[in-house]
Design a protein around this motif. Sequence first.
Motif, PDB file in Angstrom:
ATOM      1  N   GLU A  21      -0.953   4.105  -3.834  1.00  0.00           N
ATOM      2  CA  GLU A  21      -2.355   3.843  -3.510  1.00  0.00           C
ATOM      3  C   GLU A  21      -2.674   2.374  -3.252  1.00  0.00           C
ATOM      4  OE1 GLU A  21      -4.449   5.741  -6.664  1.00  0.00           O
ATOM      5  OE2 GLU A  21      -4.454   7.721  -5.682  1.00  0.00           O
ATOM      6  N   PRO A  22      -1.983   1.413  -3.912  1.00  0.00           N
ATOM      7  CA  PRO A  22      -2.269  -0.006  -3.623  1.00  0.00           C
ATOM      8  C   PRO A  22      -2.045  -0.375  -2.149  1.00  0.00           C
ATOM      9  CG  PRO A  22      -1.096   0.170  -5.697  1.00  0.00           C
ATOM     10  CD  PRO A  22      -1.086   1.548  -5.085  1.00  0.00           C
ATOM     11  N   LEU A  23      -1.314   0.442  -1.399  1.00  0.00           N
ATOM     12  CA  LEU A  23      -1.090   0.181   0.024  1.00  0.00           C
ATOM     13  C   LEU A  23      -2.371   0.354   0.832  1.00  0.00           C
ATOM     14  CD1 LEU A  23       2.343   2.000   0.533  1.00  0.00           C
ATOM     15  CD2 LEU A  23       1.944  -0.463   0.236  1.00  0.00           C
ATOM     16  N   GLN A  24      -3.353   1.056   0.254  1.00  0.00           N
ATOM     17  CA  GLN A  24      -4.664   1.272   0.890  1.00  0.00           C
ATOM     18  C   GLN A  24      -4.526   1.910   2.279  1.00  0.00           C
ATOM     19  OE1 GLN A  24      -6.513  -2.647   0.622  1.00  0.00           O
ATOM     20  NE2 GLN A  24      -7.525  -2.060  -1.286  1.00  0.00           N
ATOM     21  N   LEU A  25      -3.763   2.963   2.305  1.00  0.00           N
ATOM     22  CA  LEU A  25      -3.589   3.748   3.535  1.00  0.00           C
ATOM     23  C   LEU A  25      -4.187   5.137   3.321  1.00  0.00           C
ATOM     24  CD1 LEU A  25       0.069   2.698   4.389  1.00  0.00           C
ATOM     25  CD2 LEU A  25      -1.980   2.112   5.692  1.00  0.00           C
ATOM     26  N   ARG A  27      -4.896   8.856   2.485  1.00  0.00           N
ATOM     27  CA  ARG A  27      -4.202   9.692   1.503  1.00  0.00           C
ATOM     28  C   ARG A  27      -3.207  10.665   2.143  1.00  0.00           C
ATOM     29  NH1 ARG A  27      -4.149  11.688  -3.592  1.00  0.00           N
ATOM     30  NH2 ARG A  27      -3.706  13.915  -3.775  1.00  0.00           N
TER      31      ARG A  27
END
Length: 468
Positions: A21-25, A27
């Motif tokens: 989730e830290p990649l902010q892509l 879901r």
Amino acid sequence: MEEIREPKDLPSVEELVKHLEPLQLPRPLLVEAARSSIQEMRNQILKRLHAPEASSNSEGEISFLRLVERAKQFIDIWTRSWPVKVINATGVLLHTNLGRAPLSKAAVEAMVNAAGYCDLEMDIESGERGHRDKHVADLLVRLTGAEAATIVNNNAGALFLTLSALAAGREVIVSRSQSVEIGGRFRIPDVMAQSGAFLKEVGTTNRTYASDYQNAISESTAALLVVHRSNFRLIGFVHDPSLSEIVEIGRLYNLPVIHDLGSGALVDSSMFGLEHEPMVQESVSAGVALTLFSGDKLLGGPQAGMIVGRGEYVARIRSHPLFRALRCDKVTLAAMHATLMHYLRGEEQQAVPVLWMLGRKQVDLYSTVQSWKSSLLDCGDGFEVKESVSKVGGGSIPEIPIASVALVIDPSRWNLSADELAYKLRTGDPAVVGVVEDDKIWLDARTVMPEEGPLLVQAVRRSLLLRD
């Protein structure tokens, strides 16, 4: 991190997604990457459990951290920009796998200018609607001496459209020796069949005479087709009628002669020490009704199919319903216009990359490769400067070798195989594609642009000295 030895010990998809989730892509992308990573590791575990003798120690220990890293690798691959810029060090000028003709700087700038709003179908002077192919067509007319011209998406499309417009439901006569395959398993008979025209072959594989065309003409004949064998040669006991002979037959029977030139040279290839490739201007001056040729071969422009010839036939082609389906987009038209402008200004041999490459002198190539080698002396002594052979490629001027010079690298000096070094070069930034021969890497200078030389040297140094 604890090793995962059983499928049941693999984490859930949701568990892995949380670490992505830290990649902010989006879901869905994270979920797909997590599933792909878990499935790949599951397959490796099952392989180890059921066929341990077939497992490779190089696959490494399976852990949660490795699952996360592998998922990130999937995401990196999927989100990577494309296409990848490649330094072509193969010596093949029109390398189909590498995009054929590299464009001139002016052509690239024109594509960028066309990417936004532009006067694609507007007459700037009058403010009224115009034709998108007009500016390219005007240049083609000036450069070839034809009455009229137009442009479509590629040369196969040009042939398909021409036959559809002029010969649907009727016969087109072609020499059996010219009923060729044009690449990608596309064949002249198949293109003709899809156009609605009926192929009528004359002559034999190796010998065809003007009388063969004349004797085959009937009330059903719509046109005579001449196809230049640009991607192979017939030698030995062979004969073809001259283009002027076929044009004369067409004149006698009031039939258009369609000349598919394929590679489409606008300059004399013999000035580069090559065989003379039939030129578009020669075809037009011979009196053919329509001449068809490619944009991304010897012309040195973007992929396109040019149609030049008599105004009445070009008008019929432009008014055919398929013309809209096969038309070029604005960036292609912009690049082609810029490319043709080089010819109009008489600067094509310096400005069009393919022609510049063809004109490079052996002494300059030696100097270039020697400078590469000198810049790499700190890496070791596994480099040689050797004579090599370049080719035009792209189905143009077949099997004619061009003397060149290459930097030859012996990867064994760095404990690498040729395939390993080729992979490192190919997947680097920038990507460098050379030739593997005799367990060595050959980097041919003819197809490397001047500004790419320092980048090639950096890529070689990085590939040899940096370890994974």
